[in-house]
Enzyme design. Structure first.
Site, PDB file in Angstrom:
ATOM      1  CG  ASN A 115      -5.810   0.185 -11.240  1.00  0.00           C
ATOM      2  OD1 ASN A 115      -6.321  -0.220 -12.285  1.00  0.00           O
ATOM      3  ND2 ASN A 115      -6.527   0.556 -10.182  1.00  0.00           N
ATOM      4  NE  ARG A 173      -9.159  -7.917 -15.226  1.00  0.00           N
ATOM      5  CZ  ARG A 173      -9.282  -9.118 -15.785  1.00  0.00           C
ATOM      6  NH1 ARG A 173     -10.315  -9.405 -16.530  1.00  0.00           N
ATOM      7  NH2 ARG A 173      -8.353 -10.034 -15.598  1.00  0.00           N
ATOM      8  CG  ASP A 182      -9.683   2.267 -13.134  1.00  0.00           C
ATOM      9  OD1 ASP A 182      -8.843   1.771 -12.363  1.00  0.00           O
ATOM     10  OD2 ASP A 182     -10.171   1.650 -14.102  1.00  0.00           O
ATOM     11  NE  ARG A 210       2.508  -5.375  -3.933  1.00  0.00           N
ATOM     12  CZ  ARG A 210       1.451  -4.550  -3.884  1.00  0.00           C
ATOM     13  NH1 ARG A 210       1.546  -3.314  -4.358  1.00  0.00           N
ATOM     14  NH2 ARG A 210       0.312  -4.941  -3.355  1.00  0.00           N
ATOM     15  CG  ASP A 212      -0.979  -1.313  -5.922  1.00  0.00           C
ATOM     16  OD1 ASP A 212      -0.991  -1.943  -4.845  1.00  0.00           O
ATOM     17  OD2 ASP A 212      -1.845  -0.462  -6.227  1.00  0.00           O
ATOM     18  CG  HIS A 216      -8.316  -3.636  -9.321  1.00  0.00           C
ATOM     19  ND1 HIS A 216      -9.630  -3.912  -9.047  1.00  0.00           N
ATOM     20  CD2 HIS A 216      -7.613  -4.112  -8.263  1.00  0.00           C
ATOM     21  CE1 HIS A 216      -9.723  -4.500  -7.859  1.00  0.00           C
ATOM     22  NE2 HIS A 216      -8.513  -4.631  -7.369  1.00  0.00           N
ATOM     23  CD  GLU A 248      -2.399  -6.293  -4.601  1.00  0.00           C
ATOM     24  OE1 GLU A 248      -2.944  -6.421  -3.505  1.00  0.00           O
ATOM     25  OE2 GLU A 248      -2.698  -5.382  -5.397  1.00  0.00           O
ATOM     26  CG  ASN A 313       0.106  -8.249   1.689  1.00  0.00           C
ATOM     27  OD1 ASN A 313      -0.693  -8.126   2.603  1.00  0.00           O
ATOM     28  ND2 ASN A 313      -0.225  -8.025   0.440  1.00  0.00           N
ATOM     29  NE  ARG A 352       6.015  -9.726  -0.480  1.00  0.00           N
ATOM     30  CZ  ARG A 352       4.942  -9.320  -1.156  1.00  0.00           C
ATOM     31  NH1 ARG A 352       5.061  -8.537  -2.205  1.00  0.00           N
ATOM     32  NH2 ARG A 352       3.740  -9.719  -0.787  1.00  0.00           N
TER      33      ARG A 352
HETATM   34  C1  AAO Z   1      -8.019   4.588   1.011  1.00  0.00           C
HETATM   35  C2  AAO Z   1      -9.195   4.490   1.955  1.00  0.00           C
HETATM   36  C3  AAO Z   1     -10.483   4.295   1.182  1.00  0.00           C
HETATM   37  C4  AAO Z   1     -10.658   5.431   0.162  1.00  0.00           C
HETATM   38  C5  AAO Z   1      -9.439   5.465  -0.738  1.00  0.00           C
HETATM   39  C6  AAO Z   1      -9.472   6.586  -1.749  1.00  0.00           C
HETATM   40  O1  AAO Z   1      -8.996   3.404   2.854  1.00  0.00           O
HETATM   41  O2  AAO Z   1     -11.573   4.299   2.091  1.00  0.00           O
HETATM   42  O3  AAO Z   1     -11.816   5.198  -0.607  1.00  0.00           O
HETATM   43  O4  AAO Z   1      -8.263   5.616   0.065  1.00  0.00           O
HETATM   44  O5  AAO Z   1      -9.518   7.828  -1.137  1.00  0.00           O
HETATM   45  C7  AAO Z   1      -4.381   0.885   0.060  1.00  0.00           C
HETATM   46  C8  AAO Z   1      -5.353   0.679   1.208  1.00  0.00           C
HETATM   47  C9  AAO Z   1      -6.704   1.299   0.923  1.00  0.00           C
HETATM   48  C10 AAO Z   1      -6.541   2.759   0.539  1.00  0.00           C
HETATM   49  C11 AAO Z   1      -5.681   2.767  -0.724  1.00  0.00           C
HETATM   50  C12 AAO Z   1      -5.455   4.166  -1.274  1.00  0.00           C
HETATM   51  O6  AAO Z   1      -5.490  -0.708   1.445  1.00  0.00           O
HETATM   52  O7  AAO Z   1      -7.489   1.220   2.126  1.00  0.00           O
HETATM   53  O8  AAO Z   1      -7.809   3.353   0.298  1.00  0.00           O
HETATM   54  O9  AAO Z   1      -4.379   2.232  -0.389  1.00  0.00           O
HETATM   55  O10 AAO Z   1      -4.890   4.990  -0.331  1.00  0.00           O
HETATM   56  C13 AAO Z   1      -8.394  -5.071  -3.231  1.00  0.00           C
HETATM   57  C14 AAO Z   1      -7.476  -5.017  -4.443  1.00  0.00           C
HETATM   58  C15 AAO Z   1      -6.016  -5.044  -4.091  1.00  0.00           C
HETATM   59  C16 AAO Z   1      -5.665  -4.040  -2.990  1.00  0.00           C
HETATM   60  C17 AAO Z   1      -6.559  -4.364  -1.799  1.00  0.00           C
HETATM   61  C18 AAO Z   1      -6.296  -3.436  -0.620  1.00  0.00           C
HETATM   62  O11 AAO Z   1      -7.801  -6.070  -5.328  1.00  0.00           O
HETATM   63  O12 AAO Z   1      -5.287  -4.720  -5.258  1.00  0.00           O
HETATM   64  O13 AAO Z   1      -7.933  -4.213  -2.192  1.00  0.00           O
HETATM   65  N1  AAO Z   1      -4.250  -4.054  -2.657  1.00  0.00           N
HETATM   66  C19 AAO Z   1      -3.334  -3.026  -3.233  1.00  0.00           C
HETATM   67  C20 AAO Z   1      -2.340  -2.524  -2.214  1.00  0.00           C
HETATM   68  C21 AAO Z   1      -3.041  -1.699  -1.168  1.00  0.00           C
HETATM   69  C22 AAO Z   1      -3.613  -0.447  -1.812  1.00  0.00           C
HETATM   70  C23 AAO Z   1      -4.095  -0.662  -3.180  1.00  0.00           C
HETATM   71  C24 AAO Z   1      -3.996  -1.869  -3.842  1.00  0.00           C
HETATM   72  C25 AAO Z   1      -4.542   0.515  -3.931  1.00  0.00           C
HETATM   73  O14 AAO Z   1      -1.632  -3.600  -1.681  1.00  0.00           O
HETATM   74  O15 AAO Z   1      -2.194  -1.349  -0.099  1.00  0.00           O
HETATM   75  O16 AAO Z   1      -4.730   0.034  -1.019  1.00  0.00           O
HETATM   76  O17 AAO Z   1      -3.367   1.057  -4.541  1.00  0.00           O
HETATM   77  C26 AAO Z   1     -11.676  -9.012  -2.089  1.00  0.00           C
HETATM   78  C27 AAO Z   1     -11.013  -9.007  -3.440  1.00  0.00           C
HETATM   79  C28 AAO Z   1      -9.664  -8.332  -3.423  1.00  0.00           C
HETATM   80  C29 AAO Z   1      -9.772  -6.965  -2.776  1.00  0.00           C
HETATM   81  C30 AAO Z   1     -10.342  -7.169  -1.348  1.00  0.00           C
HETATM   82  C31 AAO Z   1     -10.420  -5.873  -0.574  1.00  0.00           C
HETATM   83  O18 AAO Z   1     -10.991  -9.909  -1.230  1.00  0.00           O
HETATM   84  O19 AAO Z   1     -10.813 -10.336  -3.861  1.00  0.00           O
HETATM   85  O20 AAO Z   1      -9.216  -8.173  -4.755  1.00  0.00           O
HETATM   86  O21 AAO Z   1      -8.460  -6.395  -2.702  1.00  0.00           O
HETATM   87  O22 AAO Z   1     -11.629  -7.735  -1.490  1.00  0.00           O
HETATM   88  O23 AAO Z   1     -11.371  -5.057  -1.155  1.00  0.00           O
HETATM   89  C32 AAO Z   1     -12.156 -12.662   1.682  1.00  0.00           C
HETATM   90  C33 AAO Z   1     -12.251 -13.038   0.207  1.00  0.00           C
HETATM   91  C34 AAO Z   1     -11.338 -12.130  -0.605  1.00  0.00           C
HETATM   92  C35 AAO Z   1     -11.818 -10.754  -0.429  1.00  0.00           C
HETATM   93  C36 AAO Z   1     -11.708 -10.439   1.050  1.00  0.00           C
HETATM   94  C37 AAO Z   1     -12.167  -9.057   1.387  1.00  0.00           C
HETATM   95  O24 AAO Z   1     -10.851 -12.895   2.183  1.00  0.00           O
HETATM   96  O25 AAO Z   1     -11.836 -14.365   0.065  1.00  0.00           O
HETATM   97  O26 AAO Z   1     -11.360 -12.460  -1.967  1.00  0.00           O
HETATM   98  O27 AAO Z   1     -12.506 -11.330   1.806  1.00  0.00           O
HETATM   99  O28 AAO Z   1     -13.532  -8.930   1.055  1.00  0.00           O
END
Ligand code: AAO
Length: 511
Positions: A115, A173, A182, A210, A212, A216, A248, A313, A352
């Site tokens: 992405n 997206r 992006d 998977r 990722d 988005h 994901e 996870n 998983r």
């Molecule tokens: C790091 C730093 C950031 C910096 C960035 C760039 O932490 O501060 O800005 O680098 O320099 C992982 C880490 C991130 C890291 C990133 C890059 O988790 O912290 O950022 O690597 O190094 C969203 C996405 C989902 C994503 C998830 C973490 O939709 O795809 O965030 N997961 C994957 C991977 C993950 C990875 C990435 C993607 C990026 O598994 O390891 O990030 O490649 C809502 C939304 C979700 C959203 C969450 C979190 O969720 O629905 O889609 O996930 O927010 O933002 C309740 C709600 C629920 C909500 C949640 C949180 O539970 O019901 O819907 O609250 O608000």
């Protein structure tokens, strides 16, 4: 009609919903942050003999070396190029792992970060794991190559350029997820470049991906990439096999984007599963295990044949992503084993198992400020997964998949594969039991009192070894023995203070 059924069966087997695990193997394990040399060894010495179907590995492509904080696990989600060169190993080590795992019938699934590239704020001059130059400020990634033309800046309409609201599908997206640059997946050049990367992995012998951050990307853009993918390597897979795809997408409800938009491309992660199961096992919000009788679609989950399910996870075990406080992890081992046991016994979804490392948790106002900590390492170099005399792992690798209760439930799922969900029983509270046809039966006591009940197991008469408290070895059992009478009934007694308050028996644990 027969011909049509045959065709649709073949269609299913070869399609992107099928994990292509060796027949009879029904689960995969995420060996989070493991080195390729250790994964290869684990396939040969443990996963194959114990009936695991495959491994999800951490992203294998070159990433930015983040030094503040020091080498977080999440640096691997900041791609610099598609060279196979990370802290887990180089391309030769990756190839050796895929070959050796496939040769013992264990598949490899790659975590594909397509992405985006690195964070926009990562400074120019930051090192990368293979030494490739990149400049986030000018969106220059010459080792791919990508340049400013290949990113979505023009399309994003938010002031910050980041996603500001999950209620707007366009933002989610077309804008940057936590400032990650992006990629413009509408461009054929970007699609082809990503497809070339994935095809390189397919040709090496991986069985699927998977995807990722699928939420988005537009489903149609993902499809355009998938349409460019090769069939799997015929050295290990039937000709015409398509890679297994699981996307994901976090859909807990209430947002603009839903999981179902992605079903056409492959399976989708069902995040409601772990969030709800954690709530039930913790007995929060008035939930009880008796309510699990219609677990699955009955709980508003996606169709079983589209779901990739898990208890936790790599994100939500440390407060990233979604699911919240209810998520169970190895830090709560007693409840965790029950949750994983329930998942592996229940027919819903493709399962998983998580395999983690230990880090120093440090909570400040309820938040773990060490949620960034990377895998066990010496000055940044990932430590070997050592194996102790009792078969557990050393060097702070948790290896949940080697816990007897979890490893034996992976086998249970293999044994009951294809059998229907039968003989449900509950006490109206947190004592429940169910069977899988005439192949397996499981009983849980998550109440505050002893369970004592005679239940219909559906199993043939005989003495069975409980695979939670012990193992069958030869004709003896190191755990509890259960005798099933000729009418299929058996008596179960489980103390609420038992170390593991559940019992599982199956056709292969018969003495
Ligand atoms: C790091 C730093 C950031 C910096 C960035 C760039 O932490 O501060 O800005 O680098 O320099 C992982 C880490 C991130 C890291 C990133 C890059 O988790 O912290 O950022 O690597 O190094 C969203 C996405 C989902 C994503 C998830 C973490 O939709 O795809 O965030 N997961 C994957 C991977 C993950 C990875 C990435 C993607 C990026 O598994 O390891 O990030 O490649 C809502 C939304 C979700 C959203 C969450 C979190 O969720 O629905 O889609 O996930 O927010 O933002 C309740 C709600 C629920 C909500 C949640 C949180 O539970 O019901 O819907 O609250 O608000």
């Amino acid at each position: 009609m027969k011909f049509f059924l045959l065709l649709s069966a073949i269609g299913f087997c070869w399609a992107q919903y099928d994990p292509h695990t060796k027949s009879g193997r029904t689960s995969i394990v995420h060996l989070f942050e493991w080195r390729w040399v250790d994964v290869a060894l684990e396939c040969e010495r443990y996963l194959a003999p114990k009936g695991f179907g495959g491994v999800q590995v951490s992203p294998p492509n070159e990433n930015a070396v983040i030094t503040d904080p020091s080498r977080p696990w999440w640096e691997r989600y900041q791609p610099v190029s598609y060279k196979l060169c990370t802290r887990s190993g180089n391309e030769n080590e990756f190839k050796d792992m895929v070959t050796r795992c496939n040769n013992v019938g264990v598949r490899i699934y790659v975590d594909a970060v397509i992405n985006h590239m690195t964070g926009s704020g990562v400074s120019a001059g930051t090192r990368s794991t293979c030494g490739s130059y990149f400049n986030p400020g000018s969106e220059d990634f010459p080792a791919v190559p990508y340049s400013g033309w290949d990113f979505n800046d023009g399309k994003c309409k938010t002031g910050s350029g980041d996603i500001e609201s999950y209620n707007d599908a366009y933002q989610v997206r077309d804008c940057r997820l936590v400032s990650l640059l992006d990629l413009a997946l509408e461009k054929d050049y970007v699609r082809s470049t990503i497809a070339n990367y994935l095809n390189h992995l397919i040709d090496i012998g991986v069985a699927g991906f998977r995807i990722d951050a699928s939420k988005h990307m537009w489903p149609g853009d993902i499809k355009a990439v998938l349409d460019k993918l090769n069939n799997l390597n015929t050295k290990w897979f039937p000709s015409g096999s398509k890679p297994f795809i699981y996307q994901e997408v976090i859909d807990l409800g209430g947002e603009a984007i839903t999981s179902s938009e992605y079903f056409g491309n492959g399976r989708v992660t069902e995040f409601k599963y772990g969030a709800k199961l954690g709530t039930v096992i913790r007995k929060w919000n008035g939930e009880k295990m008796a309510y699990l009788k219609n677990w699955g679609e009955g709980w508003g989950f996606m169709p079983s044949d589209r779901a990739l399910v898990f208890v936790d996870n790599h994100d939500n075990q440390r407060g990233h992503g979604a699911g919240g406080a209810s998520i169970l992890t190895f830090w709560d081992p007693r409840m965790y084993k029950m949750a994983v046991g329930f998942m592996l016994a229940h027919p819903y979804g493709f399962t998983r198992v998580m395999s983690s490392y230990r880090w120093t948790r440090h909570f400040v106002d309820g938040t773990d400020v060490n949620d960034w900590m990377g895998p066990p390492n010496n000055n940044g170099v990932i430590k070997e997964v050592t194996i102790n005399a009792d078969t557990t792992c050393g060097n702070d690798w948790v290896c949940e998949h080697r816990w007897r209760q979890i490893r034996n439930m992976v086998m249970f799922r293999n044994v009951v594969d294809g059998q229907s969900f039968t003989n449900w029983w509950d006490n109206g509270s947190n004592q429940v039991a169910f069977g899988r046809g005439n192949k397996g039966f499981i009983v849980f006591n998550n109440d505050d009192s002893t369970l004592s009940a005679t239940l219909q197991t559906g199993l043939p008469a005989g003495t069975y070894c409980d695979v939670i408290s012990g193992d069958k070895s030869g004709n003896s059992c190191t755990g509890i023995q259960i005798s099933v009478s000729s009418d299929g009934k058996a008596h179960f007694s489980i103390s609420n203070s038992a170390e593991d308050p559940f019992i599982a028996i199956h056709a292969d644990s018969k003495l």
